[in-house]
Every structure is written in structure tokens, then in C-alpha cells.
Design an enzyme around this catalytic site. Structure first.
Site, PDB file in Angstrom:
ATOM      1  N   GLY A 138     -11.494   4.434   3.124  1.00 52.99           N
ATOM      2  CA  GLY A 138     -12.842   3.881   3.301  1.00 52.99           C
ATOM      3  C   GLY A 138     -13.476   4.241   4.639  1.00 52.99           C
ATOM      4  O   GLY A 138     -14.706   4.350   4.733  1.00 52.99           O
ATOM      5  N   THR A 139     -12.671   4.445   5.670  1.00 56.33           N
ATOM      6  CA  THR A 139     -13.221   4.780   6.985  1.00 56.33           C
ATOM      7  C   THR A 139     -13.957   6.117   6.931  1.00 56.33           C
ATOM      8  O   THR A 139     -13.381   7.118   6.475  1.00 56.33           O
ATOM      9  CB  THR A 139     -12.083   4.882   8.035  1.00 56.33           C
ATOM     10  OG1 THR A 139     -11.392   3.641   8.046  1.00 56.33           O
ATOM     11  CG2 THR A 139     -12.624   5.214   9.417  1.00 56.33           C
ATOM     12  N   VAL A 153      -9.871  -0.082   3.427  1.00 58.90           N
ATOM     13  CA  VAL A 153     -10.375   0.197   4.771  1.00 58.90           C
ATOM     14  C   VAL A 153      -9.289  -0.163   5.779  1.00 58.90           C
ATOM     15  O   VAL A 153      -8.789  -1.290   5.775  1.00 58.90           O
ATOM     16  CB  VAL A 153     -11.634  -0.647   5.070  1.00 58.90           C
ATOM     17  CG1 VAL A 153     -12.186  -0.295   6.444  1.00 58.90           C
ATOM     18  CG2 VAL A 153     -12.696  -0.457   4.007  1.00 58.90           C
ATOM     19  N   ASN A 154      -8.940   0.776   6.625  1.00 63.75           N
ATOM     20  CA  ASN A 154      -7.911   0.492   7.610  1.00 63.75           C
ATOM     21  C   ASN A 154      -8.276   1.035   8.993  1.00 63.75           C
ATOM     22  O   ASN A 154      -8.474   0.286   9.946  1.00 63.75           O
ATOM     23  CB  ASN A 154      -6.571   1.088   7.140  1.00 63.75           C
ATOM     24  CG  ASN A 154      -5.448   0.807   8.111  1.00 63.75           C
ATOM     25  OD1 ASN A 154      -5.484  -0.197   8.819  1.00 63.75           O
ATOM     26  ND2 ASN A 154      -4.466   1.680   8.170  1.00 63.75           N
ATOM     27  N   HIS A 186      -7.717   9.774   4.367  1.00 62.13           N
ATOM     28  CA  HIS A 186      -7.251   8.689   5.236  1.00 62.13           C
ATOM     29  C   HIS A 186      -7.538   9.031   6.694  1.00 62.13           C
ATOM     30  O   HIS A 186      -7.375  10.175   7.103  1.00 62.13           O
ATOM     31  CB  HIS A 186      -5.726   8.508   5.107  1.00 62.13           C
ATOM     32  CG  HIS A 186      -5.308   7.845   3.831  1.00 62.13           C
ATOM     33  ND1 HIS A 186      -4.304   8.330   3.035  1.00 62.13           N
ATOM     34  CD2 HIS A 186      -5.739   6.715   3.231  1.00 62.13           C
ATOM     35  CE1 HIS A 186      -4.134   7.531   1.998  1.00 62.13           C
ATOM     36  NE2 HIS A 186      -5.000   6.546   2.088  1.00 62.13           N
ATOM     37  N   HIS A 199      -9.600   5.097  -1.792  1.00 59.62           N
ATOM     38  CA  HIS A 199      -8.840   5.059  -0.534  1.00 59.62           C
ATOM     39  C   HIS A 199      -9.657   5.744   0.554  1.00 59.62           C
ATOM     40  O   HIS A 199     -10.593   6.473   0.266  1.00 59.62           O
ATOM     41  CB  HIS A 199      -7.501   5.803  -0.705  1.00 59.62           C
ATOM     42  CG  HIS A 199      -6.461   4.972  -1.373  1.00 59.62           C
ATOM     43  ND1 HIS A 199      -5.339   4.529  -0.729  1.00 59.62           N
ATOM     44  CD2 HIS A 199      -6.389   4.480  -2.638  1.00 59.62           C
ATOM     45  CE1 HIS A 199      -4.614   3.810  -1.559  1.00 59.62           C
ATOM     46  NE2 HIS A 199      -5.224   3.772  -2.734  1.00 59.62           N
ATOM     47  N   ASP A 246       0.859  -1.194   0.000  1.00 57.30           N
ATOM     48  CA  ASP A 246       0.000   0.000   0.000  1.00 57.30           C
ATOM     49  C   ASP A 246       0.899   1.249   0.000  1.00 57.30           C
ATOM     50  O   ASP A 246       1.830   1.348   0.811  1.00 57.30           O
ATOM     51  CB  ASP A 246      -0.852  -0.048   1.294  1.00 57.30           C
ATOM     52  CG  ASP A 246      -1.985   0.956   1.309  1.00 57.30           C
ATOM     53  OD1 ASP A 246      -2.385   1.422   0.229  1.00 57.30           O
ATOM     54  OD2 ASP A 246      -2.478   1.262   2.416  1.00 57.30           O
TER      55      ASP A 246
HETATM   56  P1  13P Z   1      -8.724   4.539   6.096  1.00 54.06           P
HETATM   57  O1  13P Z   1      -7.656   4.314   7.122  1.00 54.06           O
HETATM   58  O2  13P Z   1      -9.254   5.917   6.116  1.00 54.06           O
HETATM   59  O3  13P Z   1      -9.788   3.498   6.154  1.00 54.06           O
HETATM   60  O4  13P Z   1      -7.993   4.399   4.672  1.00 54.06           O
HETATM   61  C1  13P Z   1      -7.302   3.239   4.358  1.00 54.06           C
HETATM   62  C2  13P Z   1      -6.527   3.397   3.098  1.00 54.06           C
HETATM   63  O5  13P Z   1      -6.917   4.102   2.204  1.00 54.06           O
HETATM   64  C3  13P Z   1      -5.285   2.630   2.973  1.00 54.06           C
HETATM   65  O6  13P Z   1      -4.578   2.966   1.824  1.00 54.06           O
END
Ligand code: 13P
Length: 286
Positions: free
Chosen positions: A210-211, A231-232, A180, A208, A84
Site C-alpha cells: 500500500g505504501t 500498509v506497512n 513492498h 499488498h 502476513d
Molecule cells: P508496504 O510496506 O509497501 O506498505 O506493504 C505492506 C504489505 O504489503 C505487507 O504485506
């Protein structure tokens, strides 16, 4: 099956659903994403950020863990191991040489010509080895692993077209307002621009950040050619809240097994990932 993103994203693009990229943090996180993908008969992308490369002791260690975990868990749905936001061709080449099945080169901070040239070089190297490549244009705001961008800059449609035509990348992260990390307000995605770019480039778009994007906007994005959603933060946050609660509620009891603590936090993460897979439409595809 550790596979590149190419077929899984093309399939998603043509069938109008999206594959989730879920970033990993440790061995247990890897197992959680793999098991959840298998249970839901869904493809999944394991995202590896710069911070995780260091935390999990480098590309080779990560690849060995993922490969052996897949064998151990008998994973029979398509899984991509993806770098990533790779910051240089050296880091993309190192990931590929270690066995990653996919890489992202994030040259969005570079002048366009330079981003184009490096992306081209990485695609040449990657495609010869059956590895997929994601490119980025525009600027995704927010912070991830210490990389901070305060400004949202929309991707330029003409640059997107040139990038796709000249490099033959497999998918494109065209920044269109997502951020992000945790959003302070509702994310404002540029859907008109997304539709326009999608019609021009005709390859899977990547969303990117997703949160914090509401379900309706995710579905909108999918209908406009987004076939990969990252999503992270929401998963990391979910883990921290669950473990914090465990300690708060059990302060009079012994908590002495780190394996149980880690897995306790991952139970709600698995539920979140399942929710995302259902929303993205990737369940029961394999
Ligand atoms: P979030 O941490 O906002 O979900 O984004 C994840 C991301 O885009 C990783 O590249």
C-alpha cells in the site's frame, strides 16, 4: 472482538470499501492500531510479518498481547490477528494453534501445483477452527523483512480461478504491479487484469504494498473488488521521521523516557492510519 477476516472482508467487498491491514511492531503499535480502529468505528487487520514474530517473541506472546490489549482497551470493533506472508504450512499451523484468527500462505515462489496443495491443506485446517486464509499468486516486487523480489510477475487469471475454486480461500493477493516498501516511482497497477481476475473469482482481492500507491489508484482498486489493503512501510517511516526530529530538536534537553519517545512517534502513525481508514471507506461501519 478478535475475529477472522471472512465476514469483515465479505462485508467490505459487497459494500465496496476496503479494510486496512496495518503491520504491528511492538506493544505500543498494537495499542495504536486498536485505539485508532475503535475511535473510527472501523474494522482493522493487525499484520504480523516474519520479522515481527521474532521481534515480539513468537506467536503465543503476540496473541496474548493482542488479546489482553483488546480486553484492556475495551475494543468493540472487529479485529483480525493475521500472519502476513506465512512461508510454510508449519508456520501457518503454529499461528492458528496460538490463537491467530487469520493466516496468509505465500506460496507464490513455489510451482503452482505445490502452492495449490499447501494452500488447500492450510484452508482445511484453518476453516475447521474458524480461521480465514489469504493466498498469493504472481510476484510482488520490493523487499519486506529481508525477503527481496526484484521482479513483478502478474498473477495468471486461470491460476487465480483454480486456486479459489479448489482451495476455498477467503481472499486472494493477486500480484498486479504493486511493490513492498518505498516506491522509486509511481506504482503501475494492472487495472484491466485486476478487473478481469475479480470478475472471474468473485471473492475479495488483496492489495499488498500500500505504501506509495496514490489515493486515486487505491480507490480504483477498491472499485475493482479489492477489499483488503496492506500498509506497512509508510507507518514505520513516519515513526522514524518523527522520532528523529524529536531528537534533533531537543538535543539540548533530556530525553530519558523511552515510553514517551515511542508514543511520540506513534501519534503521527495514528493520524496516517486514520487517513487510510477514511480513504478506504472503512470508518463508521461498526
Ligand atoms: P508496504 O510496506 O509497501 O506498505 O506493504 C505492506 C504489505 O504489503 C505487507 O504485506
Amino acid at each position: 472482538m478478535l475475529v477472522s477476516m471472512k465476514d469483515m472482508l465479505n462485508n467490505a467487498y459487497h459494500e465496496h470499501y476496503a479494510v486496512g491491514q496495518f503491520n504491528i511492531n511492538n506493544l505500543e503499535w498494537v495499542a495504536t492500531v486498536l485505539k485508532t480502529a475503535k475511535e473510527n468505528r472501523s474494522p482493522a487487520i493487525l499484520g504480523v510479518s516474519g520479522g515481527t514474530i521474532k521481534h515480539m517473541l513468537g506467536f503465543k506472546t503476540i496473541h496474548a498481547i493482542v488479546k489482553n490489549a483488546m480486553d484492556y482497551l475495551d475494543i468493540d470493533v472487529p479485529i483480525a490477528l493475521h500472519l502476513d506472508h506465512g512461508q510454510s504450512y508449519e508456520s501457518c499451523f503454529a499461528a492458528i494453534n496460538a490463537g491467530f484468527s487469520s493466516v496468509m500462505f505465500d506460496g507464490s515462489h513455489l510451482p503452482f501445483e505445490e502452492n495449490l496443495e499447501i494452500t488447500k491443506r492450510i484452508v482445511d485446517y484453518a476453516h475447521k477452527r474458524g480461521v480465514s486464509v489469504e493466498a498469493e499468486l504472481g510476484t510482488i516486487a520490493g523487499s519486506e523483512d529481508g525477503i527481496v523480489n526484484s521482479q513483478v510477475i502478474y498473477a495468471d487469471p486461470n491460476q487465480c480461478l483454480t486456486m479459489v475454486k479448489e482451495t476455498n480461500v477467503d481472499c486472494l493477493a493477486a500480484a498486479l504491479g504493486s511493490t513492498h516498501g518505498l516506491y522509486k516511482g509511481k506504482a503501475k497497477l494492472g487495472f484491466n487484469e485486476m478487473q478481469h481476475i475479480s470478475n472471474l473469482i468473485k471473492i475479495p482481492l488483496v492489495l499488498h504494498g500500500g505504501t506509495g500507491i496514490c489515493d486515486e489508484d487505491m480507490l480504483h482498486a477498491i472499485s475493482f473488488g479489492t477489499a483488503k489493503i496492506n500498509v506497512n512501510t509508510e507507518n514505520m517511516y513516519t515513526w522514524c521521521v518523527a522520532v528523529g526530529k524529536l531528537f534533533a530538536e531537543q538535543k539540548d534537553h533530556d530525553i530519558n523516557d523511552p515510553r514517551k519517545v515511542i508514543n511520540h512517534g506513534l501519534n503521527p502513525v495514528a493520524e496516517k492510519i486514520t487517513e487510510r481508514m477514511k480513504l478506504f471507506g472503512s470508518v463508521n461501519r461498526y
